[in-house]
Design an enzyme around this catalytic site. Sequence first.
Site, PDB file in Angstrom:
ATOM      1  N   HIS A 101       9.926   4.020  29.729  1.00  0.00           N
ATOM      2  CA  HIS A 101       8.597   4.339  31.266  1.00  0.00           C
ATOM      3  C   HIS A 101       7.580   4.350  29.880  1.00  0.00           C
ATOM      4  CE1 HIS A 101      12.177   4.864  33.775  1.00  0.00           C
ATOM      5  NE2 HIS A 101      11.935   4.407  34.545  1.00  0.00           N
ATOM      6  N   ASP A 104       7.617   8.488  29.548  1.00  0.00           N
ATOM      7  CA  ASP A 104       8.396   8.984  28.354  1.00  0.00           C
ATOM      8  C   ASP A 104       8.383   8.920  27.416  1.00  0.00           C
ATOM      9  OD1 ASP A 104      10.244   7.730  30.700  1.00  0.00           O
ATOM     10  OD2 ASP A 104      11.143   6.560  30.207  1.00  0.00           O
ATOM     11  N   GLU A 268      22.224  -2.181  38.027  1.00  0.00           N
ATOM     12  CA  GLU A 268      22.642  -0.352  38.072  1.00  0.00           C
ATOM     13  C   GLU A 268      24.247  -0.371  38.723  1.00  0.00           C
ATOM     14  OE1 GLU A 268      19.691   2.399  37.137  1.00  0.00           O
ATOM     15  OE2 GLU A 268      21.015   3.996  38.193  1.00  0.00           O
ATOM     16  N   HIS A 271      23.499   2.160  41.410  1.00  0.00           N
ATOM     17  CA  HIS A 271      23.367   2.024  42.342  1.00  0.00           C
ATOM     18  C   HIS A 271      23.622   0.599  43.853  1.00  0.00           C
ATOM     19  CE1 HIS A 271      18.755   2.528  40.180  1.00  0.00           C
ATOM     20  NE2 HIS A 271      19.653   3.387  40.899  1.00  0.00           N
ATOM     21  N   ASP A 296      21.855  -1.737  33.966  1.00  0.00           N
ATOM     22  CA  ASP A 296      22.011  -0.837  33.753  1.00  0.00           C
ATOM     23  C   ASP A 296      23.405   0.101  34.140  1.00  0.00           C
ATOM     24  OD1 ASP A 296      19.500  -0.166  33.304  1.00  0.00           O
ATOM     25  OD2 ASP A 296      18.661   0.722  34.805  1.00  0.00           O
TER      26      ASP A 296
HETATM   27  C1  XUL Z   1      16.257   5.204  38.560  1.00  0.00           C
HETATM   28  C2  XUL Z   1      16.284   4.087  37.435  1.00  0.00           C
HETATM   29  C3  XUL Z   1      14.935   4.207  36.771  1.00  0.00           C
HETATM   30  C4  XUL Z   1      15.153   2.789  36.305  1.00  0.00           C
HETATM   31  C5  XUL Z   1      14.158   2.375  35.546  1.00  0.00           C
HETATM   32  O1  XUL Z   1      17.395   5.313  39.396  1.00  0.00           O
HETATM   33  O2  XUL Z   1      17.721   3.965  36.967  1.00  0.00           O
HETATM   34  O3  XUL Z   1      15.972   4.627  35.949  1.00  0.00           O
HETATM   35  O4  XUL Z   1      16.594   2.436  35.490  1.00  0.00           O
HETATM   36  O5  XUL Z   1      12.734   2.579  36.448  1.00  0.00           O
HETATM   37 CO    CO Z   2      18.537   1.808  36.346  1.00  0.00          CO
END
Ligand code: XUL
Ligand code: CO
Length: 440
Positions: A101, A104, A268, A271, A296
């Site tokens: 990001h 970061d 992800e 998620h 992710d």
């Molecule tokens: C948050 C998440 C973030 C994104 C990038 O849950 O996964 O780190 O991957 O903003």
């Molecule tokens: Co993520």
Amino acid sequence: MKEYFSNVSKINYEGSDSKNPYSFKYYNPDEIVGGKRMKDHLRFSMSYWHTLTANGTDQFGVGTMIRSWDNVNDKMELAKARMEAAFEFMDKLDIDYFCFHDRDIAPEGKDLVETNKNLDEMVSICKELMKKNNKKLLWGTANLFNNPRFVHGAGTTCNANVYAYSAAQLKKAIEVTNELGGENYVFWGGREGYETLLNTDIGFEMDNFARILQMAVDYAKKIGFKGQFLIEPKPKEPTKHQYDFDVATVLGFLRKYKLENYFKVNIEANHATLAGHTFQHEICLARNNNVLGSLDANQGDPHLGWDTDQFPTNIYDATLAMYEILKNGGIAPGGLNFDAKVRRASFEPEDLFLSYIAGMDTFAKGLRIAYKLLQDGPIENFIKERYSSFSTGIGKDIVDGKVGFEELEKYALSNNVMNNKSGRQEYLESIVNQYIFEDK
Ligand code: XUL
Ligand code: CO
């Protein structure tokens, strides 16, 4: 240059008989699997935030991590130390890619002007180090959730000034990603969601969200950014209801606002499970709709209802994820980004290495198993056979669009035999187990 992880030297592949914790047991970067090097299948990436900036803070306590840059107080000096440490870390683990990001890698200044200046300075250092160490940016993104200004969201905020600020920050983050040759750009809807409908106009917020994404598309074209735009679905956290709930929701959103040609998804694992899906479900759905962009790689805890971002060590899930990736013909230009953090009690710098080794070995092993499963084809053959009634006769007529309700009614009235066969789920699960257990 200073060495930041002096207790750990380069991690090498030693094979599954090795008892050396600082070695790969399954990840052998140059090993060829199906005509392609393991490292090219897996395209591992380091997440900057969890690796360099996370300090182990949770709701009940302060940070616990011991890091060799802890004693650097000046914000820019700290950012530089972390940046050098990042490249040492990637080099020692033989990881080619990283993701970050904007916030970061560089601290916020007193205003956007100073913040952008800090970012520019860190980006030029980053660019040098990338060149020197032969590392690549998998994706960049903007942190539009941490600062209190984003309390009501960024692209879905009720405050036009915050919306404008978010657009400016996004613009800069895309420029920076472009400057570093980023292969993708991720939009994770940090606080794009709502807490209560008593103060929220969902329709208006989503229209505004689409507007800011369209601006991003237009601007990327203007500056010649060739990377892939990715939306990262998440059902909840930080808001009660995130707009990019899951892959299906994102697909509906993209199609409604005619953005489907410009965005894919970054899926992800944690998620997916928060949304009540499996990682495999989300990848499979994206693959079938041509929007599989990147992953992710992490895992949640089945006993906890939040985003624990643990390192992926579950071989079953990794195998099925790799199975989908192979069926997709690979994940490039996406990759496997370890959006994962060490547990708060795993506070020693060595734990960072041990965690990445665990995750990389799990996915390397998963790749090998998935490849064999696909080669031998027990699952594929079963699925093909399961739908075989659509290859001939009335089934073929349905698929070919040759029949409608009248013809099907006529057929059904004269054919009362259904001939259903078992779905054999348990048998198929035992085949997956067999491949997992037997892979040497
Ligand atoms: C948050 C998440 C973030 C994104 C990038 O849950 O996964 O780190 O991957 O903003
Ligand atoms: Co993520």
